[in-house]
Write an enzyme that holds these catalytic residues in place. Structure first.
Site, PDB file in Angstrom:
ATOM      1  NE  ARG A  90      -3.475   2.458   2.584  1.00 56.05           N
ATOM      2  CZ  ARG A  90      -4.485   2.660   3.437  1.00 56.05           C
ATOM      3  NH1 ARG A  90      -4.807   1.715   4.304  1.00 56.05           N
ATOM      4  NH2 ARG A  90      -5.165   3.778   3.432  1.00 56.05           N
ATOM      5  CG  ASN A 144     -11.095  -1.027  -0.974  1.00 54.63           C
ATOM      6  OD1 ASN A 144     -12.194  -0.923  -1.458  1.00 54.63           O
ATOM      7  ND2 ASN A 144     -10.773  -0.479   0.197  1.00 54.63           N
ATOM      8  CB  CYS A 164     -18.167   0.279   0.049  1.00 53.95           C
ATOM      9  SG  CYS A 164     -17.105   1.716   0.355  1.00 53.95           S
ATOM     10  CG  HIS A 194     -13.879   3.829  -3.037  1.00 57.52           C
ATOM     11  ND1 HIS A 194     -12.622   3.380  -2.702  1.00 57.52           N
ATOM     12  CD2 HIS A 194     -14.692   3.436  -2.014  1.00 57.52           C
ATOM     13  CE1 HIS A 194     -12.667   2.765  -1.525  1.00 57.52           C
ATOM     14  NE2 HIS A 194     -13.916   2.785  -1.097  1.00 57.52           N
ATOM     15  CE1 TYR A 244     -11.261   6.176  -1.323  1.00 54.20           C
ATOM     16  CE2 TYR A 244     -13.442   6.184  -0.324  1.00 54.20           C
ATOM     17  CZ  TYR A 244     -12.126   5.742  -0.332  1.00 54.20           C
ATOM     18  OH  TYR A 244     -11.685   4.883   0.632  1.00 54.20           O
TER      19      TYR A 244
END
Length: 421
Positions: A90, A144, A164, A194, A244
């Site tokens: 990440r 995700n 989500c 998102h 987002y």
């Protein structure tokens, strides 16, 4: 009822366990299996999970195992919350795109594609094992990028629904500001995971009074602060975008910010170390307050609601999920995966009708859907050219020189997770 959590060693898991304990009348779990290859984390999380159940008087059994096949055997539902490559991957997703002046984020842009390429093959392998073990089991995906992963699962014929926590978080905040219960608030939620907008906020159900204008008039400043977008923009749009959307509506501003502060992955890694130390305290028997800062707020309530609807025909009558379009948004193919309100039951989700979508939002939805189609193709078949095509299609990238450079950097940073590379 047996539920299995793949990625059960996640620091998120106590949030989920707390929900299973509190809402046991809605979803009576007799056996909860936490599957994770990290034995140390699994021991810490599993110990706290058992103490949470014991404190709240839940009689269910909690099992921890590194054996995926044993863990999913006989499960009624399997929840996926895994992170291939961990926080180290990440951290890379959030940094190398910035070198090209593009947003570095784990679920959108080039970083989101990298995560999809690492994740889709692993999730599909898990899903095939679930199908062999128990073909009637539901797969609930919280991993995700949810939209792409759910699309992969559904296109492969799995009984899957994507989940989500963005919508349930907004529902709770709006309810608090309106002075009503969350169950009174129905969101007209439309878009992709998102990439969503609340085009109405109705009281009492899909046909109830739309109080979104009231919310924006009386609480617009607070809502704008939450989203980190200008109040004037919300007033002009007349909708509430997902936070987002800031990556799209304020891209360059976000890039400047991200270049001057530690990555979110570094913040999360630090929190995870603190949380795991807390989880190891034998006196701790509830989820710690710090967990709320980790992300995933209300995940447990959304997961319980969804599992109860799928397995027992109970729970909220309408829920925001990721599922096949099937004509809901006429400007998308039927096999696109969208995030909308749906009636959910044992047969799966049935999206509610959606009013005509403003071209301002429909255009971006269609663009990102095309990217997701190309991203899935790259995840399934590999190859540099497929990665390049997906990056070129993404509205946050779009220029061939950026796409070329990002393709090389994505492959270089993820080679160990890409069998074809």
């Amino acid at each position: 009822m047996k539920l299995t959590v793949v990625g059960g060693g996640s620091t998120y898991t106590p949030e989920l366990v707390d929900g299973f304990a509190r809402l046991r009348d809605t979803l009576p779990v007799e056996e909860l299996v936490l599957v994770d290859p990290d034995a140390e984390r699994l021991e810490l999380v599993g110990g706290l999970a058992r103490r949470i159940f014991a404190k709240q008087g839940h009689g269910g059994r909690i099992v921890t195992t590194a054996d995926l096949d044993a863990g999913i055997d006989g499960a009624d539902a399997v929840l996926l919350q895994l992170r291939v490559g961990g926080q180290a991957a990440r951290r890379q997703d959030e940094t190398w795109p910035l070198e090209c002046g593009c947003v570095g984020q784990e679920t959108t842009g080039a970083g989101g594609l990298a995560k999809a390429l690492r994740t889709v093959p692993v999730v599909l392998d898990i899903a095939e094992r679930v199908r062999r073990s128990n073909p009637r089991a539901w797969i609930i995906d919280f991993t995700n990028p949810v939209g792409i992963v759910t699309r992969a699962l559904l296109h492969a014929g799995h009984r899957a629904v994507g989940l989500c926590n963005v919508a349930i978080g907004l529902q709770r905040k709006f309810a608090d500001r309106l002075g009503v219960t969350p169950q009174d608030v129905h969101l007209a939620h439309v878009g992709l995971n998102h990439l969503t907008w609340e085009t109405a906020v109705r009281l009492g159900g899909p046909e109830g009074e739309n109080v979104l204008p009231k919310l924006l008039a009386e609480h617009g400043d607070a809502i704008a602060d939450d989203l980190r977008l200008p109040r004037a923009l919300l007033d002009r749009l007349g909708v509430v975008p997902s936070y987002y959307l800031r990556y799209f509506y304020a891209h360059d501003e976000v890039v400047r910010e991200l270049r001057t502060k530690p990555s979110r992955a570094e913040e999360v890694a630090r929190m995870e170390r603190e949380l795991l130390a807390m989880y190891g305290d034998p006196a701790l028997d509830e989820k710690p307050a710090l967990l709320a800062k980790r992300g995933g707020a209300y995940y447990s309530e959304a997961a319980v609601d969804l599992a109860a609807a799928l397995l027992r025909g109970r729970g909220s009558p309408y829920q925001v999920v990721n599922t096949l379009n099937k004509g809901t948004l006429p400007f998308l193919a039927d096999d696109a995966v969208i995030e909308v309100q749906a009636a959910v039951g044992p047969a799966g989700p049935a999206p509610l009708p959606v009013p005509e979508v403003d071209p301002l939002y429909a255009g971006l939805i269609a663009n990102v859907t095309a990217y997701e189609e190309l991203a899935l193709e790259a995840a399934l078949r590999g190859g540099r050219d497929r990665v390049f095509r997906a990056l070129l299609a993404h509205p946050l990238i779009g220029q061939y020189e950026y796409a070329e450079t990002l393709t090389d950097r994505l492959i270089a940073h993820n080679r160990e997770h890409l069998a074809w590379a």
